[in-house]
Each structure stands twice: as structure tokens, then as C-alpha cells.
Design an enzyme around this catalytic site. Structure first.
Site, PDB file in Angstrom:
ATOM      1  N   HIS A 154       0.887  -1.082  -0.060  1.00 28.26           N
ATOM      2  CA  HIS A 154      -0.150   0.068  -0.100  1.00 28.26           C
ATOM      3  C   HIS A 154       0.865   1.252  -0.104  1.00 28.26           C
ATOM      4  O   HIS A 154       0.493   2.241  -0.711  1.00 28.26           O
ATOM      5  CB  HIS A 154      -0.755  -0.186   1.427  1.00 28.26           C
ATOM      6  N   GLU A 155       1.812   1.415   0.822  1.00 28.88           N
ATOM      7  CA  GLU A 155       2.604   2.568   0.968  1.00 28.88           C
ATOM      8  C   GLU A 155       3.578   2.626  -0.209  1.00 28.88           C
ATOM      9  O   GLU A 155       3.935   3.966  -0.602  1.00 28.88           O
ATOM     10  CB  GLU A 155       3.447   2.337   2.330  1.00 28.88           C
TER      11      GLU A 155
ATOM     12  N   HIS B 177       1.801   4.757  -2.710  1.00 24.47           N
ATOM     13  CA  HIS B 177       2.033   6.114  -2.616  1.00 24.47           C
ATOM     14  C   HIS B 177       3.428   6.616  -2.915  1.00 24.47           C
ATOM     15  O   HIS B 177       3.620   7.540  -3.462  1.00 24.47           O
ATOM     16  CB  HIS B 177       1.762   6.399  -1.067  1.00 24.47           C
TER      17      HIS B 177
ATOM     18  N   GLU C 265      -4.417   8.195  -2.579  1.00 20.16           N
ATOM     19  CA  GLU C 265      -4.907   7.010  -2.074  1.00 20.16           C
ATOM     20  C   GLU C 265      -5.486   6.127  -3.471  1.00 20.16           C
ATOM     21  O   GLU C 265      -5.280   4.777  -3.004  1.00 20.16           O
ATOM     22  CB  GLU C 265      -6.309   7.212  -1.533  1.00 20.16           C
TER      23      GLU C 265
END
Length: 496
Positions: A262-263, A266, A292
Site C-alpha cells: 500500500h505505502e 503512495h 489514495e
């Protein structure tokens, strides 16, 4: 002579450099700083925020902005000037004393939360949160009067420019009509599909190595970033030095693994923002929801797909060891398991929006003054019971104290998570149309075509275009929540 626009770019370059220092100091505060450094670091960050505020709100900036509007600028420069004006307008509304007070209160609340959450100390947390809320309401009122909108909409606009609670009410209102039923159907379907849970312990170093391998697969530039540990996973730093974090649990590894993915979503966005405009507002990420969308594109659309999970399974087994739970079929089921849970960051993509709607409804009422901080636990429990069928009475650590966002007054942030999930589903559908062999490429670990598409359609544009235009250019239409619904139905109910 230097034009007004060129003088502005110099000012915003300075602001960017101060922002760089603030970002790294903030990262250190949440990862490396010893507890005794909290007050001094909080004061230093508050001083830096005041310095940035003073630089941005200097009367000369307003004069230059007015003059630059009369100059001949190309499309990118015009977009940059619009972002400059927006930044100036946002900052000029607030007195420096409020900026400093809010920064100090946020640092104090966040630092104390680290000990208060594990201790389930709601009373201690509430005392600090009340001051954060008071200052956030003061900020919201100032912004609302200037914009002619509600307090909450004024804060929402900081994270998602142009979005309103009226629009959210329609989007979330539709979601709440069909999502609880879909959740129930998926849970019932999966009850007949047994899944084995991996048996630990899973050494933290093995989990870290797996995370680094997956970051490499996903194209993370280790010359411009690093992976560390924090109480709450996040992506921070700056495009040339992106800092991402996760947290580890030796009893299970999937949360940390997916947290890293997930990160990394980003981080890839940050690392690939336009370098030629670096230091200018136009080079920043478009909005929180777009940000997001990139993390959820990586985590939900890509990483929880069967082709991706089966491709990475050999790396998982190499780090975690062979066991019955780590077979291709079970590993996919494990990562596509849907269940009602307390923790937002560990939630599956079906139940996740319900966590967001819960927080949206509470924070909107809190900023409006319809409720107070002391009302939060009871409201939280009521909504958890209604949306997810879970009881949180007395369980503050897994209830209203679990997130970090409210500690520093980030009211208006939560809705962007579900907006981001909707954008991610829509973008992935557009990607499928562009790459007919997408599933086969993912299964083979050939991910560069995906990154090329994201770079061309999202990353390279920074804040050059409004969100609606950016998404329309990439997918052929503005936000359409139907793509999200179809994605969930296809992944979780297709064989029902």
C-alpha cells in the site's frame, strides 16, 4: 528584469525546501526519535510551520500573484500560478498564532496517543483531542466564512479540492444502500470456502526482507527512499527521499506485507511526480483521493488479484517457510478473505468503506458542533453495530482511538480513502482496456507496462489538471462509483 511569476517560483522553491525539512523531521518523530525529544521536536516543527506561514502570507506575495496574472504564461505555468493562488488563499486566512497553536496541540496529542492507545486510555486521549478539535473548529469557521460553505466542507477542500459533503452524501448514500448486503453475501459465500491460516512465528527480519523484495518488484527506487517501522504505517518525506513505514506482528505477516505494498503505491506516485517542475506547487500530488487511488491501485486492484498473489508466492514461501496455508489456492483465499473487523487499516476492500463512512459521519458532526469529543465512543459503538455488527463498548484502542488522523486535526481526510478506492477501480478498468494481456503480464511479473500507463496518465501530471479532468483523461469519464461495485461483485461473487 525578473518577472512576477519568476519571483513567485523562487518563493515557492524556498517553501518547498522548508517543507522538505518539516517532512523529514516529522518522519523522524514517528520512527526514530526518543520519547524525551517530543516537546522540543513539537516546538521546532511549530516554529517551522510559522516560518512557512509568514513567508507565504507576506504582502509581497499577494502583489506578485496579482501581477503574474497579467503576464504571458504557458499552460503549465498557468496551472502552477493557480496552485500558488490556492496555497496563498488557504494560508492568508489563518493568523500565525493559530497555525502555531494547532501544530503544538497536534504534536502533543499524537505523541501521547502512542502510549494512550495501547493503555486503552480514552480519558487521557480525550483531554488532548478536545484542544485539537477546538482549534480545528476555529480554523474551519475562518475558512467557511471566507468560502461561504459549511465548516466541514472548508476542511474537506484542503484534502480534496472541489469536493463537498453534499456530493459525498450522494456517493456514500448510494454505497450504504448496497454494500452491507454485498458484504453479508460475500461472508456467507466464503463460509463454505475454508481457508488455512499461516502458523507463525514469522521473524520480523524475514518479513522485512519480503517487504523489500516486493518493493523492488513494484519498482520502488531505493536510491530515493527507504522502509522503516512506525506505530501507524505511512508514506512521508519528499519525492527525492520517500520514507515509507509499516508495523510487524510475529504472529502473522500478511498485514505488514500488504501495508508495505500500500505505502509503495503512495511512494511510486511521489517518486514519479514531474521532476522538471520540482519545488513548485504544480509538481505536487493532485489530491489526497488521487494519492489514495495509487496506494489502493497497488494494494487492492493489483496485489490482491490472483495472478499477482500466485506470482509472489514463491518469494513468500522462501521467507516464511513451506506450510499448508501457503499453497496457491489457499494464499489467494487468504488475501481475498472478507470479514467484519474492528481495525480499518487491516480491513478488506469490501468492508473498508463502512469504516470510512463511520468516521466521516462522526467527524462531520464534530466539526459542525453537533456533538462533542465525549460523545465519540458511544456514537462509534452505535455505528459499528449498525454497519459492521461489532461491539466496541469500552474497547477504545480498537475503536475510536485506533487512527492517527484526528490527533493532528486532519478532519476531512477520511472520505478520500473511499474516493480513492473508487478511482482505483475505475483506473484499473481503463488499464485493462489499454492492456488486453494484463492478467498474463501480471502473472509473469511483467509490471512495467502498468507503471508506464500510470506514469503517462497520472504520475507525470502532478497538479497540472483538476481531479475531474485528470480522471476523465485517464479513464474516459469522471468519477463513476459503478466501477467499484462491479469490481467487488466480480472478484467476490462471480462464482456465487
Amino acid at each position: 528584469m525578473t518577472s512576477a511569476y519568476q519571483q513567485l517560483t523562487q518563493t515557492f522553491q524556498r517553501l518547498s525546501r522548508f517543507g522538505h525539512l518539516s517532512a523529514i523531521a516529522g518522519w523522524d518523530m514517528q520512527t526514530m526519535m526518543p520519547p524525551a525529544g517530543s516537546q522540543a521536536r513539537g516546538e521546532a516543527l511549530a516554529e517551522l510551520s510559522v516560518l512557512q506561514h509568514q513567508l507565504l502570507t507576506d504582502s509581497r506575495v499577494k502583489t506578485l500573484l496579482e501581477a503574474a496574472q497579467q503576464e504571458s504564461l504557458n499552460d503549465v505555468e498557468q496551472a502552477n500560478l493557480l496552485e500558488m493562488q490556492r496555497a496563498w488563499q488557504q494560508a492568508a486566512l489563518l493568523p500565525a498564532a493559530l497555525v502555531e497553536a494547532k501544530s503544538l496541540a497536534g504534536s502533543r496529542c499524537e505523541h501521547a496517543w502512542r502510549q494512550q492507545r495501547p493503555a486503552n486510555d480514552w480519558q487521557g486521549f480525550a483531554a488532548n483531542l478536545k484542544e485539537v478539535v477546538r482549534l480545528s473548529r476555529e480554523e474551519a469557521e475562518i475558512r467557511a466564512q471566507a468560502a461561504g460553505c459549511s465548516r466541514y466542507d472548508a476542511l474537506l477542500d484542503l484534502y480534496e479540492p472541489g469536493m463537498t459533503s453534499a456530493q459525498l452524501d450522494v456517493t456514500f448514500g448510494d454505497l450504504i444502500q448496497w454494500l452491507p448486503d454485498l458484504l453479508a453475501r460475500v461472508v456467507e459465500k466464503q463460509a463454505a470456502e475454508p481457508v488455512d491460516t499461516p502458523v507463525g512465528p514469522f521473524p520480523i527480519e524475514a518479513q522485512r526482507q519480503l517487504g523489500l523484495q516486493l518493493m523492488k518488484l513494484l519498482g520502488f527506487d531505493f536510491n530515493a527512499g527507504r522502509l522503516d517501522v512506525s506505530a501507524h504505517p505511512f508514506c512521508g518525506g519528499v519525492p527525492d527521499d520517500v520514507r515509507i513505514t509499516t508495523r510487524y506482528n510475529e504472529n502473522e505477516f500478511v498485514s505488514a506485507m500488504m501495508g508495505v505494498i500500500h505505502e509503495t503505491g503512495h511512494a511510486r506516485y511521489e517518486q514519479n511526480l514531474p521532476k522538471t517542475w520540482r519545488g513548485q506547487p504544480v509538481a505536487l500530488a493532485r489530491s489526497t483521493a488521487v494519492h489514495e487511488s495509487q496506494s489502493l491501485f497497488f494494494e487492492m486492484q493489483l496485489a490482491r488479484s490472483a495472478p499477482f498473489l500466485q506470482h509472489i508466492l514463491p518469494q513468500v514461501v522462501a521467507q516464511m517457510g513451506e506450510q499448508p496455508a501457503l499453497t496457491p489456492t489457499n494464499f489467494v483465499r487468504l488475501n481475498q478473505r472478507v470479514k467484519r473487523g474492528f481495525i480499518r487499516v487491516d480491513a478488506d476492500e469490501v468492508s473498508y468503506p463502512l469504516h470510512v463512512i463511520l468516521r466521516y459521519e462522526i467527524e462531520r458532526a464534530l466539526i459542525a458542533g453537533d456533538i462533542e469529543v465525549d460523545d465519540i465512543p458511544a456514537l462509534w459503538d452505535e455505528k459499528m453495530q449498525r454497519y459492521l455488527g461489532l461491539d466496541t463498548k469500552g474497547n477504545y484502542r480498537d475503536g475510536c482511538m485506533q487512527d492517527i488522523h484526528w490527533t493532528d486535526g486532519a478532519f476531512g481526510y477520511f472520505p478520500t480513502y473511499t474516493l480513492g478506492a473508487m478511482y482505483a477501480a475505475q483506473l484499473f478498468q481503463a488499464l485493462k482496456r489499454a492492456l488486453p494481456q494484463l492478467e498474463a503480464q501480471i502473472a509473469a511479473g511483467e509490471l512495467q507496462p502498468i507503471f508506464n500507463w500510470l506514469s503517462q496518465n497520472i504520475w507525470q501530471h502532478g497538479s497540472r489538471f483538476p481531479t475531474a479532468q485528470l480522471i476523465t483523461q485517464a479513464s474516459g469519464e469522471d468519477l463513476n462509483p459503478l466501477h467499484f461495485r462491479r469490481h467487488l461483485e466480480q472478484r467476490y461473487l462471480a462464482s456465487a
